[in-house]
Design a protein around this motif. Structure first.
Motif, PDB file in Angstrom:
ATOM      1  N   GLU A 120       0.851  -1.174   0.000  1.00 48.18           N
ATOM      2  CA  GLU A 120       0.000   0.000   0.000  1.00 48.18           C
ATOM      3  C   GLU A 120       0.898   1.239   0.000  1.00 48.18           C
ATOM      4  O   GLU A 120       2.125   1.131  -0.032  1.00 48.18           O
ATOM      5  CB  GLU A 120      -0.922   0.000   1.227  1.00 48.18           C
ATOM      6  N   CYS A 121       0.300   2.395   0.058  1.00 43.71           N
ATOM      7  CA  CYS A 121       1.079   3.631   0.092  1.00 43.71           C
ATOM      8  C   CYS A 121       1.756   3.783   1.454  1.00 43.71           C
ATOM      9  O   CYS A 121       1.214   3.351   2.478  1.00 43.71           O
ATOM     10  CB  CYS A 121       0.163   4.834  -0.173  1.00 43.71           C
ATOM     11  N   PRO A 122       2.932   4.378   1.475  1.00 42.59           N
ATOM     12  CA  PRO A 122       3.615   4.562   2.762  1.00 42.59           C
ATOM     13  C   PRO A 122       2.888   5.589   3.623  1.00 42.59           C
ATOM     14  O   PRO A 122       2.209   6.491   3.117  1.00 42.59           O
ATOM     15  CB  PRO A 122       4.999   5.069   2.345  1.00 42.59           C
ATOM     16  N   THR A 123       3.050   5.449   4.909  1.00 44.44           N
ATOM     17  CA  THR A 123       2.489   6.438   5.826  1.00 44.44           C
ATOM     18  C   THR A 123       3.415   7.657   5.885  1.00 44.44           C
ATOM     19  O   THR A 123       4.571   7.609   5.459  1.00 44.44           O
ATOM     20  CB  THR A 123       2.345   5.844   7.231  1.00 44.44           C
TER      21      THR A 123
ATOM     22  N   ALA B 103       8.870  10.125   6.720  1.00 43.41           N
ATOM     23  CA  ALA B 103       9.812  10.865   7.572  1.00 43.41           C
ATOM     24  C   ALA B 103      11.044  10.027   7.868  1.00 43.41           C
ATOM     25  O   ALA B 103      12.176  10.538   7.894  1.00 43.41           O
ATOM     26  CB  ALA B 103       9.114  11.283   8.861  1.00 43.41           C
ATOM     27  N   ARG B 104      10.853   8.741   8.082  1.00 49.89           N
ATOM     28  CA  ARG B 104      11.988   7.832   8.297  1.00 49.89           C
ATOM     29  C   ARG B 104      12.851   7.718   7.037  1.00 49.89           C
ATOM     30  O   ARG B 104      14.079   7.677   7.119  1.00 49.89           O
ATOM     31  CB  ARG B 104      11.448   6.469   8.704  1.00 49.89           C
ATOM     32  N   VAL B 105      12.203   7.691   5.869  1.00 55.28           N
ATOM     33  CA  VAL B 105      12.949   7.628   4.609  1.00 55.28           C
ATOM     34  C   VAL B 105      13.786   8.895   4.440  1.00 55.28           C
ATOM     35  O   VAL B 105      14.954   8.834   4.021  1.00 55.28           O
ATOM     36  CB  VAL B 105      11.988   7.433   3.421  1.00 55.28           C
TER      37      VAL B 105
ATOM     38  N   GLN C 188       1.672  13.041  -3.006  1.00 51.57           N
ATOM     39  CA  GLN C 188       2.656  13.488  -3.997  1.00 51.57           C
ATOM     40  C   GLN C 188       3.572  14.594  -3.453  1.00 51.57           C
ATOM     41  O   GLN C 188       4.776  14.612  -3.731  1.00 51.57           O
ATOM     42  CB  GLN C 188       1.941  13.959  -5.255  1.00 51.57           C
ATOM     43  N   LYS C 189       3.034  15.495  -2.680  1.00 50.49           N
ATOM     44  CA  LYS C 189       3.873  16.564  -2.134  1.00 50.49           C
ATOM     45  C   LYS C 189       4.935  15.991  -1.198  1.00 50.49           C
ATOM     46  O   LYS C 189       6.119  16.349  -1.280  1.00 50.49           O
ATOM     47  CB  LYS C 189       2.998  17.566  -1.377  1.00 50.49           C
ATOM     48  N   GLU C 190       4.547  15.084  -0.311  1.00 51.69           N
ATOM     49  CA  GLU C 190       5.505  14.474   0.604  1.00 51.69           C
ATOM     50  C   GLU C 190       6.515  13.599  -0.136  1.00 51.69           C
ATOM     51  O   GLU C 190       7.700  13.555   0.219  1.00 51.69           O
ATOM     52  CB  GLU C 190       4.771  13.629   1.657  1.00 51.69           C
TER      53      GLU C 190
END
Length: 320
Positions: A245-248, A253-255, A291-293
């Protein structure tokens, strides 16, 4: 004459009787006083006096005559100082392992793996000899022997796990027969520090590997002992790889904090339009609201990659 004597005797006898009478009367009076005192005494006071008398310490026959002697005898005797343990002799410093002379190593390399094997028996802890032996065995397709030599080398010199020639030998073995591949995977998972999980990830993601090596490497990457060795950058990339699924936002933030180019690959894929389900011509964003994140995360990783490349010394100066 006789009459005077008789008179004197009678008067003396009378005086004796009078004295005896007076003594008897005095004794009787004294006895009466004592009996009266006993009869009138306080039992509580007598008990206290008797208890106090019994509690008085008996004088010590060995008491010293001077007051200074009495004070010193009442003070506790000083404890003896603990005996110092004998100093242990220092262990002699371990002598550095013997190393082969450059001429010896060059001659053995020219002769092949057999000569290098003999040299490794003479210098079992020389990284240069072990590295040359593992490379020679790999070139001669003695892959199982090359893996064993590489393991010995990593035990002697863990930094050799980053050697590119050895890396290629291990990856080639991972794509070989199942027995050889299992030995290679064990080497990656247990004997190469953080570089081992990196190689397992490369097996999973590189297109040159078959399904069985990829599946097995992916399973090994989930082992707790392997994840403890892995770097944070590898862990976050592998977690992105496994997403369905899409990341939270917390994961993004961890990435941004830990990701490298491996994570960047998945972030860019999530931000790239893909063919929509059920439509051949339409293209859709898999995680449109993020998309912004996703773009911000990709920018952070790319900047970190560029800064790292700018800080690295030029290849020529690094070789010198």
């Amino acid at each position: 004459m006789s009459g005077s004597v008789s008179h004197v005797g009678e008067s003396g006898l009378g005086r004796s009787k009078a004295a005896a009478t007076l003594a008897a009367l005095g004794l009787l009076a004294a006895t009466g006083l004592v009996c009266g005192a006993v009869a009138l005494r306080d039992p509580t006071a007598v008990t206290a006096l008797e208890g106090g008398a019994s509690a008085l310490p008996s004088p010590s026959p060995a008491a010293a005559p001077s007051s200074s002697g009495r004070e010193s005898s009442s003070a506790p005797a000083p404890e003896p100082a603990p005996a110092l343990a004998p100093a242990e002799p220092e262990a002699p410093a371990k002598a550095p392992p013997a190393r082969a002379q450059p001429a010896e190593l060059e001659s053995a390399q020219a002769a092949g793996s057999a000569a290098l094997g003999s040299l490794a028996q003479r210098y079992p802890e020389d990284p240069a000899v072990l590295r040359a032996l593992a490379v020679a065995q790999g070139r001669e397709k003695a892959m199982a022997a090359a893996l064993l030599t590489a393991q010995r080398l990593f035990e002697v010199a863990p930094e050799e796990a980053g050697n590119d020639e050895l890396k290629q030998i291990i990856l080639r073995a991972a794509n070989g027969t199942p027995d050889l591949a299992l030995t290679a995977f064990d080497l990656m998972a247990k004997h190469m520090g953080s570089r081992g999980p990196d190689l397992l990830y490369e097996v999973v993601t590189a297109p040159k590997f078959g399904d069985w090596p990829r599946d097995h490497a992916s399973t090994r990457l989930m082992e707790s002992s392997v994840r403890q060795l892995a770097s944070p950058a590898l862990l976050v990339a592998d977690d992105l790889r496994r997403l369905t699924e899409c990341p939270t936002k917390a994961m993004l933030a961890r990435v941004r904090e830990e990701g490298d180019v491996r994570a960047l690959h998945y972030i860019k894929a999530l931000g790239t339009p893909q063919p929509c389900r059920g439509h051949r011509t339409r293209r859709c964003l898999r995680c449109g609201p993020l998309q912004k994140e996703l773009r911000a995360t990709a920018s952070v990783i790319e900047k970190r990659k560029n800064d790292k490349a700018a800080a690295a010394p030029p290849a020529a100066s690094a070789a010198r």
